[in-house]
Design a protein around this motif. Structure first.
Motif, short mmCIF file in Angstrom:
data_model
loop_
_atom_site.label_atom_id
_atom_site.label_comp_id
_atom_site.label_asym_id
_atom_site.label_seq_id
_atom_site.Cartn_x
_atom_site.Cartn_y
_atom_site.Cartn_z
N ILE A 84 115.01 -1.02 -18.52
CA ILE A 84 116.02 -0.92 -19.58
C ILE A 84 117.12 -1.95 -19.39
O ILE A 84 117.52 -2.65 -20.33
CB ILE A 84 116.61 0.51 -19.62
N ALA A 85 117.61 -2.06 -18.16
CA ALA A 85 118.67 -3.04 -17.88
C ALA A 85 118.18 -4.45 -18.16
O ALA A 85 118.93 -5.29 -18.71
CB ALA A 85 119.14 -2.91 -16.43
N ALA A 86 116.93 -4.75 -17.81
CA ALA A 86 116.39 -6.08 -18.05
C ALA A 86 116.24 -6.37 -19.54
O ALA A 86 116.53 -7.49 -19.99
CB ALA A 86 115.04 -6.23 -17.34
N LEU A 87 115.81 -5.38 -20.32
CA LEU A 87 115.68 -5.57 -21.76
C LEU A 87 117.04 -5.87 -22.39
O LEU A 87 117.18 -6.79 -23.21
CB LEU A 87 115.09 -4.32 -22.41
N GLU A 88 118.04 -5.10 -22.01
CA GLU A 88 119.37 -5.29 -22.59
C GLU A 88 119.92 -6.67 -22.23
O GLU A 88 120.53 -7.34 -23.08
CB GLU A 88 120.30 -4.18 -22.12
N HIS A 89 119.71 -7.09 -21.00
CA HIS A 89 120.20 -8.41 -20.60
C HIS A 89 119.46 -9.51 -21.34
O HIS A 89 120.06 -10.50 -21.79
CB HIS A 89 120.03 -8.58 -19.08
N ALA A 90 118.14 -9.36 -21.49
CA ALA A 90 117.36 -10.39 -22.19
C ALA A 90 117.82 -10.54 -23.64
O ALA A 90 117.98 -11.67 -24.14
CB ALA A 90 115.87 -10.03 -22.14
#
Length: 491
Positions: free
Chosen positions: A167-173
């Motif tokens: 989730i954190a990676a998706l939001e950052h991307a």
């Protein structure tokens, strides 16, 4: 066959529709990425022994053990010489400006760009290294491709060892402007019975977790976040360690490993109910071809009829009549007559009370299997794959299903002998009568719009194919279902 004198550009001009490459690759210059990492405060991440072994920090290349050592440790052979040897072609896939300049030579209007060496970041064991380098990699490609987004769309790498990590990676991307994501097809998990084994053994006593059925974590919050953000998810992990695809001496023995991985992921997500709980989720299984999808879909429909609740109910040994069985044995198998009638009946226990293999899937009919499977899964196929036609073959696919195959050129890798070959090879599917022109349009354009764009104009906004994407999306909406535009069948 398309002659050598025919250019990919000419084929594209004669098609009458745009060509979208659903899976091209960028070949990273490792030292440039390492410098970016250092310049952005991540230098300590390059000190991880696993990163050094991959040669990511200094551009030295992966440190591959000798054949004797691979045999001793049961390690797979690695591909030798996997990038183009033509200087111009190599420079093209390594330099975004040249990639953008030459894309038209390949007859391609728009390409989605996946990592090459960047894919290994998703499997790094140390979570700080894995997450940190993935974030920096996404920043790196977002910056490198920013001037060329009208024709080239870089993909974010999304580590997903836990739902929160993903989730954190998706939001950052998404904050970087990246609108498509590459996640692992699976992660290796320890087998609980061997959790206390010595480290040199524990790392080999593992199982795969495909994020759906039997996962160690509930990934529903991750799928929900992908849907909320409108990000399609691609899976592209290798299966070098899979049984039947492993050899310490010969890389080509691994042929079919991407298909095996894609099949496993699709089964896990479907039987785990992910595709029915999240009907707007779009998942692509890349580079393995659609034949694996045809096999999985056919198996699911067949098994539902035999091992769904109704089918398994018909197999319940409690339905047997012991007295009648004993009577038949007396007449036809006298050597069994001395056994008690109940001894002739197979075990009647249902382990864990499981009497429906599809209980978690969320489907109650074969038609629901078809709808969820076709709607949610997309299958990346290389242009020279003659089995693409199976996606449209109503003689093979139950209930007339048409699976969603997408052309992925694999530009940048060993199986593309020339930058301008993929479309020429793909068009042979029409010349050989495997695909109709309408099906070829779906393969090289429509399904990519369905997958990457969904129902939103955002992914293709401002690109060279924006108007074409909007036309396709409008047709989908008119059909009453996202991505449901049906093309004329002539097969």
């Amino acid at each position: 066959m398309t002659g050598q004198s025919t250019s990919a550009r000419r084929v594209r001009e004669d098609l009458g529709h745009v060509v979208i490459d659903a899976d091209a690759h960028h070949v990273e210059i490792s030292v440039a990425f390492a410098d970016f990492v250092r310049d952005n405060g991540g230098g300590q991440l390059l000190d991880d022994p696993a990163v050094k072994a991959l040669g990511l920090a200094d551009g030295s290349g992966e440190r591959v053990p000798s054949l004797a050592e691979r045999r001793r440790l049961h390690l797979s052979a690695r591909p030798v010489w996997w990038t183009p040897s033509d200087t111009l072609d190599y420079a093209t896939v390594a330099m975004p400006s040249l990639y953008h300049e030459r894309l038209g030579e390949a007859g391609i209007d728009f390409a989605v760009i996946y990592p090459s060496r960047g894919m290994v970041l998703l499997s790094l064991e140390n979570p700080d290294t894995r997450v940190g380098l993935a974030r920096l990699y996404n920043a790196y490609v977002a910056q490198a491709y920013a001037p060329y987004r009208d024709r080239l769309a870089p993909v974010a790498v999304i580590p997903a060892h836990t739902p929160d990590e993903g989730i954190a990676a998706l939001e950052h991307a998404v904050s970087l402007g990246l609108r498509a994501a590459l996640m692992p097809s699976f992660v290796w998990r320890p087998i609980p019975a061997f959790a206390d084994a010595p480290p040199e053994y524990r790392s080999r006593l593992q199982r795969i977790d495909n994020f759906g059925l039997d996962s160690d974590h509930d990934y529903d919050p991750f799928w929900a976040k992908a849907v909320e953000l409108g990000v399609p998810l691609s899976c592209h992990s290798n299966g070098f360690r899979f049984t039947g695809h492993f050899s310490p001496s010969n890389y080509s023995y691994a042929a079919g490993h991407f298909a095996a991985v894609g099949e496993a992921t699709a089964k896990s997500l479907f039987l785990g109910g992910v595709m029915t709980r999240f009907p707007d989720l779009r998942v692509a299984l890349l580079e393995g071809g659609v034949a694996g999808g045809v096999r999985v879909y056919g198996d699911l429909v067949s098994r539902f009829e035999k091992r769904g609740k109704a089918g398994l109910g018909r197999l319940d040994p409690a339905r047997l009549d012991p007295a009648e069985l004993a009577r038949l044995a007396t007449r036809h198998a006298p050597e069994l007559a001395h056994y008690r009638p109940e001894q002739l009946v197979p075990g009647v226990s249902a382990v864990d009370g499981q009497v429906d293999d599809f209980a978690a899937s969320g489907v109650s009919s074969a038609e629901e299997i078809r709808d969820a499977f076709v709607r949610g899964f997309y299958w990346g196929c290389e242009g020279d794959d003659p089995l693409v036609g199976l996606a449209y073959d109503s003689r093979v696919n139950p209930l007339g299903a048409q699976l969603r195959a997408m052309m992925g050129s694999d530009l940048g890798h060993w199986d593309v002998p020339s930058f301008t070959h993929p479309l020429l090879e793909a068009y042979e599917l029409v010349e050989d009568g495997i695909l109709t022109p309408a099906q070829f349009e779906e393969f090289t354009c429509v399904n990519a719009v369905r997958f990457y764009g969904g129902t939103s104009p955002e992914f293709f906004a401002g690109t060279a194919v924006a108007a074409d994407a909007e036309r396709i999306q409008a047709a989908n909406r008119a059909a009453g279902e996202p991505g449901a535009r049906e093309l004329e069948r002539t097969a």
